[in-house]
Design a protein around this motif. Structure first.
Motif, PDB file in Angstrom:
ATOM      1  N   VAL A   1      24.452 -24.002  14.047  1.00 24.22           N
ATOM      2  CA  VAL A   1      23.965 -25.071  13.181  1.00 24.22           C
ATOM      3  C   VAL A   1      23.458 -26.250  14.016  1.00 24.22           C
ATOM      4  O   VAL A   1      23.843 -26.433  15.166  1.00 24.22           O
ATOM      5  N   LYS A   2      22.574 -27.027  13.397  1.00 28.30           N
ATOM      6  CA  LYS A   2      22.026 -28.222  14.038  1.00 28.30           C
ATOM      7  C   LYS A   2      22.708 -29.465  13.475  1.00 28.30           C
ATOM      8  O   LYS A   2      22.781 -29.642  12.251  1.00 28.30           O
ATOM      9  N   VAL A   3      23.180 -30.325  14.370  1.00 26.73           N
ATOM     10  CA  VAL A   3      23.873 -31.557  13.991  1.00 26.73           C
ATOM     11  C   VAL A   3      23.083 -32.739  14.531  1.00 26.73           C
ATOM     12  O   VAL A   3      22.676 -32.744  15.700  1.00 26.73           O
ATOM     13  N   TYR A   4      22.900 -33.755  13.706  1.00 23.12           N
ATOM     14  CA  TYR A   4      21.985 -34.855  14.050  1.00 23.12           C
ATOM     15  C   TYR A   4      22.614 -36.202  13.728  1.00 23.12           C
ATOM     16  O   TYR A   4      23.337 -36.343  12.745  1.00 23.12           O
ATOM     17  N   ASP A   5      22.349 -37.180  14.605  1.00 23.72           N
ATOM     18  CA  ASP A   5      22.694 -38.573  14.332  1.00 23.72           C
ATOM     19  C   ASP A   5      21.480 -39.413  14.692  1.00 23.72           C
ATOM     20  O   ASP A   5      21.092 -39.487  15.866  1.00 23.72           O
ATOM     21  N   PRO A   6      20.850 -40.060  13.709  1.00 26.87           N
ATOM     22  CA  PRO A   6      19.637 -40.830  13.976  1.00 26.87           C
ATOM     23  C   PRO A   6      19.896 -42.213  14.582  1.00 26.87           C
ATOM     24  O   PRO A   6      18.952 -42.925  14.923  1.00 26.87           O
ATOM     25  N   SER A   7      21.166 -42.603  14.701  1.00 26.20           N
ATOM     26  CA  SER A   7      21.523 -43.887  15.331  1.00 26.20           C
ATOM     27  C   SER A   7      22.807 -43.658  16.115  1.00 26.20           C
ATOM     28  O   SER A   7      23.846 -44.225  15.816  1.00 26.20           O
ATOM     29  N   ALA A   8      22.721 -42.814  17.129  1.00 23.14           N
ATOM     30  CA  ALA A   8      23.900 -42.165  17.709  1.00 23.14           C
ATOM     31  C   ALA A   8      24.861 -43.089  18.431  1.00 23.14           C
ATOM     32  O   ALA A   8      26.053 -42.785  18.514  1.00 23.14           O
ATOM     33  N   GLY A   9      24.381 -44.205  18.996  1.00 19.93           N
ATOM     34  CA  GLY A   9      25.293 -45.017  19.794  1.00 19.93           C
ATOM     35  C   GLY A   9      25.870 -44.185  20.918  1.00 19.93           C
ATOM     36  O   GLY A   9      25.168 -43.440  21.596  1.00 19.93           O
ATOM     37  N   SER A  10      27.174 -44.262  21.108  1.00 15.45           N
ATOM     38  CA  SER A  10      27.829 -43.517  22.181  1.00 15.45           C
ATOM     39  C   SER A  10      28.134 -42.081  21.776  1.00 15.45           C
ATOM     40  O   SER A  10      28.551 -41.281  22.607  1.00 15.45           O
ATOM     41  N   GLY A  11      27.979 -41.751  20.498  1.00 11.99           N
ATOM     42  CA  GLY A  11      28.148 -40.374  20.059  1.00 11.99           C
ATOM     43  C   GLY A  11      29.518 -40.021  19.512  1.00 11.99           C
ATOM     44  O   GLY A  11      29.847 -38.845  19.384  1.00 11.99           O
ATOM     45  N   THR A  12      30.320 -41.012  19.151  1.00 12.88           N
ATOM     46  CA  THR A  12      31.664 -40.729  18.631  1.00 12.88           C
ATOM     47  C   THR A  12      31.611 -39.803  17.423  1.00 12.88           C
ATOM     48  O   THR A  12      32.386 -38.848  17.316  1.00 12.88           O
ATOM     49  N   LEU A  13      30.707 -40.066  16.502  1.00 12.95           N
ATOM     50  CA  LEU A  13      30.601 -39.227  15.300  1.00 12.95           C
ATOM     51  C   LEU A  13      30.160 -37.816  15.663  1.00 12.95           C
ATOM     52  O   LEU A  13      30.686 -36.831  15.134  1.00 12.95           O
ATOM     53  N   LEU A  14      29.213 -37.714  16.575  1.00 13.91           N
ATOM     54  CA  LEU A  14      28.727 -36.399  16.981  1.00 13.91           C
ATOM     55  C   LEU A  14      29.811 -35.582  17.676  1.00 13.91           C
ATOM     56  O   LEU A  14      29.941 -34.375  17.456  1.00 13.91           O
ATOM     57  N   MET A  15      30.603 -36.238  18.525  1.00 17.62           N
ATOM     58  CA  MET A  15      31.657 -35.515  19.232  1.00 17.62           C
ATOM     59  C   MET A  15      32.686 -34.954  18.249  1.00 17.62           C
ATOM     60  O   MET A  15      33.129 -33.811  18.377  1.00 17.62           O
ATOM     61  N   ASN A  16      33.067 -35.754  17.268  1.00 17.66           N
ATOM     62  CA  ASN A  16      34.081 -35.308  16.321  1.00 17.66           C
ATOM     63  C   ASN A  16      33.608 -34.153  15.461  1.00 17.66           C
ATOM     64  O   ASN A  16      34.348 -33.193  15.229  1.00 17.66           O
ATOM     65  N   ILE A  17      32.373 -34.198  14.999  1.00 16.48           N
ATOM     66  CA  ILE A  17      31.900 -33.090  14.167  1.00 16.48           C
ATOM     67  C   ILE A  17      31.638 -31.853  15.026  1.00 16.48           C
ATOM     68  O   ILE A  17      31.864 -30.720  14.589  1.00 16.48           O
TER      69      ILE A  17
ATOM     70  N   ALA B   1      38.262 -39.615  24.499  1.00 14.34           N
ATOM     71  CA  ALA B   1      38.234 -40.585  23.405  1.00 14.34           C
ATOM     72  C   ALA B   1      38.916 -41.889  23.810  1.00 14.34           C
ATOM     73  O   ALA B   1      38.384 -42.986  23.607  1.00 14.34           O
ATOM     74  N   THR B   2      40.095 -41.769  24.403  1.00 15.63           N
ATOM     75  CA  THR B   2      40.826 -42.956  24.837  1.00 15.63           C
ATOM     76  C   THR B   2      40.116 -43.636  25.995  1.00 15.63           C
ATOM     77  O   THR B   2      39.934 -44.854  26.007  1.00 15.63           O
ATOM     78  N   ILE B   3      39.705 -42.863  26.985  1.00 16.96           N
ATOM     79  CA  ILE B   3      39.106 -43.414  28.187  1.00 16.96           C
ATOM     80  C   ILE B   3      37.770 -44.079  27.889  1.00 16.96           C
ATOM     81  O   ILE B   3      37.443 -45.128  28.434  1.00 16.96           O
ATOM     82  N   PHE B   4      37.014 -43.498  26.987  1.00 19.95           N
ATOM     83  CA  PHE B   4      35.691 -44.045  26.707  1.00 19.95           C
ATOM     84  C   PHE B   4      35.786 -45.479  26.194  1.00 19.95           C
ATOM     85  O   PHE B   4      35.077 -46.369  26.647  1.00 19.95           O
TER      86      PHE B   4
END
Length: 538
Positions: A227-243, A184-187
């Motif tokens: 479960v399936k987790v989805y982000d339709p505008s993922a960018g770098s994936g910060t939200l996906l990583m946290n969930i 998280a910090t390095i990214f």
């Protein structure tokens, strides 16, 4: 090794790679980002392979020279080792290792044959595990021929040699042993120099980790699996990583779409560094709105920080076709006569997310705060649908400047198809946080205690004066479907019991004060008039 040492060593590696680029004329060049991120990825994959191999093979673990020991294994032993490692690390042969490149760095044609050739072969050998697909199904390559970004061919060997020299100075392996989540910090450090235009054409700004943590903690309250987790505008994936961390990496599959190639490549790196490599085949580079790859899929959890303003006039009219009507039930924003790039594309993403939820699906979406109170238009149509369908779980209005890259005030909408219509939670956290300077911008930072306060208010349905309210869907309808907590805070007047004598004393005091002020005012008026009479024209 401490966390600070992990961070310090990794930042030093990134700085060293930047220095090499600068020394060969690629500082701030458009290709510098590719060189640094891909070289960083190669280093990480190399050390991850060594780490996993040593856990399986005792000879490799005890060897003073891993390179020689790995080369000494028979073909059958290497095949068995790679099979045992499986998807935990890339498939690397002895000639793929950094130490091999370092040992051969003085060879002729080093850049093309050894350096670029090695990265090319790693891509081919691991395409099933690490390649990203486009909407048409074509797989990308993981590594470019990095030395070819040097236009002077006579300098390519020296450039590739300089990169390799930076990679042999330390290993990430102790980080794996400590299970330290340093990414998280390095990214943010890695991409900060490539994201200075407040998001650029594809709104590639990155969701603050505090916001991502809050969204994940509110969405994932109970243990779940498969479960399936989805982000339709993922960018770098910060939200996906946290969930994914909240659910457990082994308990979920990640799916994403993003139109930006840069974002897709960074998301791949993010997944690899967060033990989510098994989901890389589900990353799609494509246009979610006009050509969604997962239109027929339904997801258990959806998180999104969609672009708020973006020109989609090129395909706007196509969205008016009947085939899109069900998905975009609330309407499609019109193309303004001026400033096409101000088109509210986020309204399409919200509708797409609602369409993509499973029968028990849950979602958290970052929206401009103006969305939650708009009196008409598509915004209100969407809010009405959320209430009438019984899907609104709650809303958190965030502090100003929670994003350093945009001054837009934001809120987070929480959707749950199993929501409780009698206990919808609205939180106003706009007064929380501390403002800090970040480059030329100011950003509001929440403490962990403030994050917990927001999370507890939502998850425990806690009303708190001037902070949170718990209301019903009917109350929201009475307020013209407003999702703003402030509109439901009651105006409170504090009454204090006093005696008749105390009342009389207060009134006498007020009268005396007024008499004194009137007298002072009369004296001032008299002096002003006297001074005016003394004025003469000269």
């Amino acid at each position: 090794m401490t966390d600070l040492e992990f961070i310090s060593n990794t930042k030093k590696l990134i700085d060293d790679l930047k220095s090499v680029c600068a020394n060969y004329g690629l500082g701030n060049d458009g290709n510098e980002f590719k060189i640094i991120s891909q070289t960083f990825l190669y280093k990480y994959m190399n050390d991850k392979f060594s780490y996993e191999a040593k856990k399986i093979n005792e000879t490799l673990a005890e060897a003073n020279d891993f390179q020689k020991s790995y080369e000494s294994l028979s073909d059958e032993e290497r095949k068995f080792l790679i099979a045992r490692i499986g998807n935990k690390a890339p498939k690397l042969q002895p000639e793929h290792l950094i130490s091999y490149l370092f040992n051969n760095s003085t060879k002729a044609n080093f850049a093309e044959t050894y350096f670029d050739g090695t990265l090319r072969n790693i891509s081919l050998d691991n395409s099933n595990l690490y390649s990203i697909k486009t909407a048409s199904g074509v797989k990308d390559k993981m590594f470019d021929d990095l030395s070819q970004f040097i236009t002077d061919s006579s300098q390519r060997d020296a450039f590739a040699r300089a990169l390799v020299n930076k990679l042999v100075n330390f290993s990430f392996e102790k980080m794996f042993q400590e299970k330290y989540d340093f990414f998280a910090t390095i990214f943010e450090y890695l991409i900060k120099d490539y994201n200075s235009d407040s998001g650029g054409k594809y709104a590639e700004y990155y969701t603050p980790h505090a916001v991502a943590r809050i969204m994940a903690a509110i969405l994932v309250k109970d243990a779940v699996t498969n479960v399936k987790v989805y982000d339709p505008s993922a960018g770098s994936g910060t939200l996906l990583m946290n969930i994914a961390h909240a659910i457990g990496e082994k308990n979920c599959s990640i799916y994403s779409e993003d139109i930006s190639q840069k974002s897709s490549n960074m998301l791949r790196l993010n997944l690899i560094l967060n033990n989510l490599s098994h989901s890389i085949p589900n990353i799609i580079k494509g246009n979610t709105i006009s050509e969604p790859s997962y239109l027929k899929e339904k997801f258990d959890y959806i998180v999104s920080n969609p672009p708020f303003k973006l020109d989609f006039s090129d395909f706007r009219n196509d969205l008016d076709k009947d085939s899109f009507k069900e998905r975009f039930f609330a309407g499609i924003p019109n193309v303004p006569k001026a400033k096409k790039d101000s088109m509210s594309i986020y309204l399409l993403f919200i509708q797409h997310i609602m369409h993509s939820l499973s029968t028990t699906g849950k979602a958290a979406i970052v929206v401009p705060t103006g969305f939650i109170t708009a009196q008409s238009g598509i915004e209100k149509n969407i809010r009405e649908a959320l209430i009438n369908r019984g899907w609104l779980r709650g809303v958190v209005s965030m502090p100003s400047n929670i994003f350093a890259s945009t001054g837009t005030n934001v809120s987070v909408i929480f959707i749950d198809k199993e929501a409780d219509n009698e206990h919808i939670v609205l939180v106003d956290s706009s007064k929380l946080g501390k403002t800090i300077k970040e480059g030329k911008n100011q950003r509001t930072v929440l403490t962990r205690e403030e994050e917990e306060r927001i999370i507890n208010a939502m998850n425990q349905k806690l009303p708190e004066e001037d902070f949170s309210v718990v209301i019903s869907a009917e109350q929201i309808k009475e307020k013209n479907y407003s999702f703003s907590a402030g509109q439901y805070f009651e105006v409170k007047i504090e009454y204090v019991e006093i005696t008749a004598e105390e009342f009389q004393n207060k009134m006498t005091s007020f009268e005396n004060n007024l008499t004194a002020m009137f007298a002072e005012s009369a004296e001032l008026e008299k002096k002003i008039q006297e001074n005016l009479k003394k004025l003469r024209y000269e």
